[in-house]
Design a protein around this motif. Structure first.
Motif, short mmCIF file in Angstrom:
data_model
loop_
_atom_site.label_atom_id
_atom_site.label_comp_id
_atom_site.label_asym_id
_atom_site.label_seq_id
_atom_site.Cartn_x
_atom_site.Cartn_y
_atom_site.Cartn_z
N LEU A 1 -2.34 -6.29 -8.21
CA LEU A 1 -2.55 -5.36 -7.09
C LEU A 1 -3.16 -4.05 -7.60
O LEU A 1 -4.12 -3.54 -7.02
CB LEU A 1 -1.24 -5.08 -6.36
CG LEU A 1 -1.30 -4.02 -5.27
CD1 LEU A 1 -2.21 -4.46 -4.13
CD2 LEU A 1 0.09 -3.71 -4.77
N LEU A 2 -2.63 -3.51 -8.68
CA LEU A 2 -3.16 -2.26 -9.24
C LEU A 2 -4.62 -2.41 -9.64
O LEU A 2 -5.43 -1.49 -9.44
CB LEU A 2 -2.32 -1.83 -10.46
CG LEU A 2 -0.85 -1.48 -10.19
CD1 LEU A 2 -0.11 -1.26 -11.50
CD2 LEU A 2 -0.73 -0.27 -9.28
N ILE B 1 1.26 2.09 -3.61
CA ILE B 1 -0.02 2.55 -4.15
C ILE B 1 -0.25 4.01 -3.76
O ILE B 1 -0.59 4.85 -4.60
CB ILE B 1 -1.18 1.67 -3.63
CG1 ILE B 1 -1.04 0.23 -4.12
CG2 ILE B 1 -2.54 2.26 -3.99
CD1 ILE B 1 -1.17 0.04 -5.60
N ASN B 2 -0.06 4.32 -2.48
CA ASN B 2 -0.28 5.68 -1.99
C ASN B 2 0.67 6.68 -2.64
O ASN B 2 0.27 7.80 -2.99
CB ASN B 2 -0.15 5.73 -0.47
CG ASN B 2 -1.29 5.03 0.21
OD1 ASN B 2 -2.42 5.01 -0.28
ND2 ASN B 2 -1.02 4.44 1.37
N ILE C 1 -0.53 7.27 -6.29
CA ILE C 1 -1.75 8.08 -6.35
C ILE C 1 -1.45 9.54 -6.01
O ILE C 1 -1.93 10.46 -6.68
CB ILE C 1 -2.84 7.51 -5.42
CG1 ILE C 1 -3.35 6.18 -6.01
CG2 ILE C 1 -4.00 8.49 -5.24
CD1 ILE C 1 -4.29 5.42 -5.12
N VAL D 1 -7.07 -2.79 -6.35
CA VAL D 1 -7.37 -1.53 -5.64
C VAL D 1 -7.87 -0.43 -6.57
O VAL D 1 -8.23 0.65 -6.11
CB VAL D 1 -6.17 -1.04 -4.80
CG1 VAL D 1 -5.80 -2.03 -3.73
CG2 VAL D 1 -4.97 -0.73 -5.67
N CYS E 1 -2.04 2.77 -17.22
CA CYS E 1 -1.13 1.63 -17.17
C CYS E 1 -0.99 1.06 -18.57
O CYS E 1 -1.98 0.75 -19.21
CB CYS E 1 -1.65 0.54 -16.23
SG CYS E 1 -1.81 1.03 -14.52
N SER F 1 0.81 -1.22 0.00
CA SER F 1 0.00 0.00 0.00
C SER F 1 0.84 1.27 0.00
O SER F 1 0.40 2.31 -0.48
CB SER F 1 -0.95 0.00 1.19
OG SER F 1 -0.23 -0.01 2.41
N VAL G 1 -6.26 1.18 -9.06
CA VAL G 1 -5.30 2.18 -9.53
C VAL G 1 -5.26 2.22 -11.05
O VAL G 1 -5.11 3.29 -11.65
CB VAL G 1 -3.90 1.93 -8.94
CG1 VAL G 1 -2.84 2.81 -9.60
CG2 VAL G 1 -3.91 2.15 -7.44
N ASP G 2 -5.44 1.08 -11.69
CA ASP G 2 -5.40 1.03 -13.15
C ASP G 2 -6.54 1.83 -13.79
O ASP G 2 -6.45 2.21 -14.95
CB ASP G 2 -5.41 -0.40 -13.66
CG ASP G 2 -6.69 -1.15 -13.33
OD1 ASP G 2 -7.24 -0.94 -12.22
OD2 ASP G 2 -7.15 -1.94 -14.17
#
Length: 125
Positions: free
Chosen positions: A103-104, A74-75, A78, A107, A115, A71, A109-110
């Motif tokens: 993972l992307l 990820i943070n 973002i 959560v 991506c 994470s 993110v993609d």
């Protein structure tokens, strides 16, 4: 177990490090990452993504050699996306490994950060 066969337990295993190599191509900053992105290594990525004072910053992050991301990563991604977008720029993630891409996707993110399957796709418009 004979003394000569005893395992050395005096040293803890070293955490995997993150390598960040920065280059530029056609006005695009390219960050090539290798290793693990987590709490211990995240600061290196955060610093590499800092584009303060750069007009319309554009960054491609090559994830093809990232073996693990939690994470923290990820943070950081973002936060970089928000900062770069606010400055009129963008960030693209290139060639994530299967585990990182999963993972992307999990959560979401993609859906927020562009991506691309390959590094070359990430460099093209």
């Amino acid at each position: 177990m004979a003394e000569s066969e005893m395992a050395d337990t005096g040293q803890a295993a070293q955490p995997a490090r993150l390598s960040v190599v920065s280059a530029a191509t056609d006005g695009i900053r390219v960050l090539t990452l290798a290793g693990e992105i987590d709490l211990d290594t995240g600061q290196a990525l955060r610093q590499a993504l800092d584009a303060s004072g750069t007009p319309r910053p554009r960054i491609v992050v090559d994830l093809s050699r990232v073996t693990f991301m939690d994470s923290t990563g990820i943070n950081i991604l973002i936060a970089a996306h928000r900062t770069l977008t606010a400055a009129g720029g963008w960030i693209r993630l290139a060639a994530p490994t299967e585990a990182v891409m999963r993972l992307l996707q999990i959560v979401g993110v993609d859906a927020v950060i562009d991506c691309r399957e390959t590094f070359h796709q990430a460099l093209s418009d």
